[in-house]
Design an enzyme around this catalytic site. Structure first.
Site, PDB file in Angstrom:
ATOM      1  N   ASP A  58      67.422  73.819  49.948  1.00 40.70           N
ATOM      2  CA  ASP A  58      66.366  74.534  50.665  1.00 40.70           C
ATOM      3  C   ASP A  58      65.640  73.485  51.496  1.00 40.70           C
ATOM      4  OD1 ASP A  58      64.025  75.705  51.503  1.00 40.70           O
ATOM      5  OD2 ASP A  58      63.435  76.475  49.533  1.00 40.70           O
ATOM      6  N   TYR A  93      57.219  70.908  39.391  1.00 40.67           N
ATOM      7  CA  TYR A  93      57.807  72.024  40.112  1.00 40.67           C
ATOM      8  C   TYR A  93      58.077  71.684  41.577  1.00 40.67           C
ATOM      9  CZ  TYR A  93      58.374  76.486  42.377  1.00 40.67           C
ATOM     10  OH  TYR A  93      58.866  77.522  43.118  1.00 40.67           O
ATOM     11  N   LYS A 102      62.877  76.637  42.517  1.00 41.25           N
ATOM     12  CA  LYS A 102      63.898  76.931  41.503  1.00 41.25           C
ATOM     13  C   LYS A 102      65.199  76.232  41.900  1.00 41.25           C
ATOM     14  CE  LYS A 102      63.410  79.266  37.660  1.00 41.25           C
ATOM     15  NZ  LYS A 102      62.726  78.297  36.813  1.00 41.25           N
TER      16      LYS A 102
HETATM   17  C1  F6R Z   1      60.263  80.687  43.742  1.00 42.33           C
HETATM   18  C2  F6R Z   1      59.646  80.428  45.042  1.00 42.33           C
HETATM   19  C3  F6R Z   1      58.437  81.187  45.418  1.00 42.33           C
HETATM   20  C4  F6R Z   1      57.197  80.301  45.435  1.00 42.33           C
HETATM   21  C5  F6R Z   1      55.950  81.131  45.833  1.00 42.33           C
HETATM   22  C6  F6R Z   1      54.722  80.248  46.011  1.00 42.33           C
HETATM   23  O1  F6R Z   1      61.335  79.852  43.528  1.00 42.33           O
HETATM   24  O2  F6R Z   1      60.109  79.602  45.798  1.00 42.33           O
HETATM   25  O3  F6R Z   1      58.253  82.276  44.561  1.00 42.33           O
HETATM   26  O4  F6R Z   1      57.000  79.710  44.191  1.00 42.33           O
HETATM   27  O5  F6R Z   1      56.165  81.798  47.044  1.00 42.33           O
HETATM   28  O6  F6R Z   1      55.075  79.213  46.858  1.00 42.33           O
HETATM   29  P1  F6R Z   1      54.074  78.036  47.260  1.00 42.33           P
HETATM   30  O7  F6R Z   1      53.604  77.387  45.992  1.00 42.33           O
HETATM   31  O8  F6R Z   1      54.924  77.175  48.139  1.00 42.33           O
HETATM   32  O9  F6R Z   1      52.948  78.712  48.015  1.00 42.33           O
HETATM   33 MG    MG Z   2      61.831  77.471  49.379  1.00 40.43          MG
HETATM   34 MG    MG Z   3      65.898  78.816  47.201  1.00 44.91          MG
END
Ligand code: F6R
Ligand code: MG
Ligand code: MG
Length: 374
Positions: A11, A230, A233
């Protein structure tokens, strides 16, 4: 002829949140791989599933090859520049290290590779999942390679009756690859005991016991084990060879009709059903639902045919409706119990910090304390 299939995915930025890469970003990655890989590769195929771009490469250099891994790494670094120029969200998200050091294992991108002697007809499937982790493939691999209720070939085909060897990795062990090998059907219950915990024990590969050939390779990297925090994923990829001494394509695909519950979706912290989708599908509902795509190919002298989109067939529309209903049902439960992952798997630290804060405000009632003392 000996051939290696390598799929490396990352990603490196997406539009509208963690939804899908821009066309320009995917084109940048593909153009880089085709241009710089002209001498190195026999063929390649670039696609996206959710917010991840996957580079599938056919070559003759074996797994873990420095030049092949560097090609993919450099393509993602170049793509990240495009993602930054375009202002994409999470640009360079999965590139966890600053400089390349031999191969991309432990650097963020997911990798699945296998080397084999090409059969005269060599069909294989390339799976890519988003908003979930490598354990998502435990359930479908168990059914496809170990359960005759799913795979009649295990009892009907003499080529498959010797069963398969599973290599399972303990992904919590970060000091090195801790693996166990189990032969089915003899060790079926041992395999089941491990695979019921897909956050810890992950199928890494599957091998034919009749021919000794490799049937499947799964990316087992866990990003939070690499980064210590984190970063998204793990969104695994997988290669599966099919037909003849391996399960048929349909036997490999059948388990995906369940929409089995996997870890992932919103903030990488929930339990949601896995939806089989068409190639190049983005995410939506609850940053999910967790997605899996599958492209079927034949490879001949290292050249790939065009892909056939395995989950585009109308049958899977009914499955998608079923999985969507299951997803909505699970979401009714919000953060309670099984709907959210256990503490050890939460990808954000908010709850841990909150509980530590609240801990100081707990008190033990005086009468209770007296009763306990008596
Ligand atoms: C799960 C994922 C999304 C983010 C969520 C918050 O793998 O990528 O669910 O965790 O959109 O993202 P941030 O913390 O970047 O605002
Ligand atoms: Mg992403
Ligand atoms: Mg992804």
């Amino acid at each position: 002829m000996k051939i290696t299939l390598s799929v490396i995915k990352a990603d490196i930025g997406s539009i509208g949140g963690h939804v899908a890469p821009s066309r320009k970003l995917q084109n940048t990655v593909e153009a880089f791989v085709r241009d710089r890989g002209a001498q190195l590769l026999r063929d390649c195929f670039v696609s996206h599933t959710g917010d991840d771009i996957a580079i599938l490469m056919a070559h003759g250099r074996g797994p873990g090859n420095r030049e092949i891994h560097k090609l993919a790494w450099d393509a993602f670094v170049t793509g990240t520049q495009t993602a930054k120029q375009e202002g994409l969200y999470g640009a360079g998200q999965d590139l966890l290290k600053d400089s390349f050091s031999g191969n991309v294992h432990g650097m963020g991108p997911a990798v699945a590779e296998m080397e084999f002697d090409e059969r005269p007809n060599e069909p294989f499937l390339f799976f890519a999942a988003d908003k979930t982790d490598p354990g998502a493939f435990n359930y479908p691999l168990y059914l496809a390679f170990a359960d005759p209720m799913n795979t009649p070939g295990l009892i009907l085909s003499p080529k498959m009756s010797k069963g398969f060897r599973f290599v399972v990795m303990d992904v919590n062990h970060t000091e090195g690859d801790r693996i166990i090998e189990l032969n089915v059907p003899e060790q079926l219950y041992d395999l089941a005991a491990l695979l019921r915990d897909p956050e810890r024990y992950v199928v890494e590969s599957v091998w034919s016991r009749a021919t000794g050939e490799q049937a499947a390779a799964v990316a087992t990297s866990r990003l939070h084990n690499i980064a210590g925090k984190y970063t998204g994923k793990d969104d695994p990829v997988m290669l599966v060879r099919v037909q003849m001494s391996f399960p048929a394509t349909g036997e490999i695909l059948t388990p995906y009709a369940t929409g089995h519950i996997v870890a992932g979706a919103m903030r990488g912290s929930h339990q949601m059903p896995l939806m089989p989708v068409m190639q190049n599908t983005g995410t939506s509902y609850f940053d999910g639902p967790p997605l899996v795509s599958c492209a079927g190919f034949c490879v001949h002298e290292g050249r790939l045919t065009e892909p056939v989109d395995a989950f585009a067939q109308p049958f899977w529309d009914t499955v998608r409706d079923h999985v969507a209903r299951k997803a909505i049902e699970m979401r009714r439960q919000g953060f309670f119990g099984a709907a959210m992952l256990p503490m050890s798997e939460l990808e954000y630290t908010g709850i841990v910090e909150k509980l530590a804060e609240l801990d100081g405000s707990f008190r033990v009632r005086a009468e209770g304390a007296k009763r306990a003392a008596a």
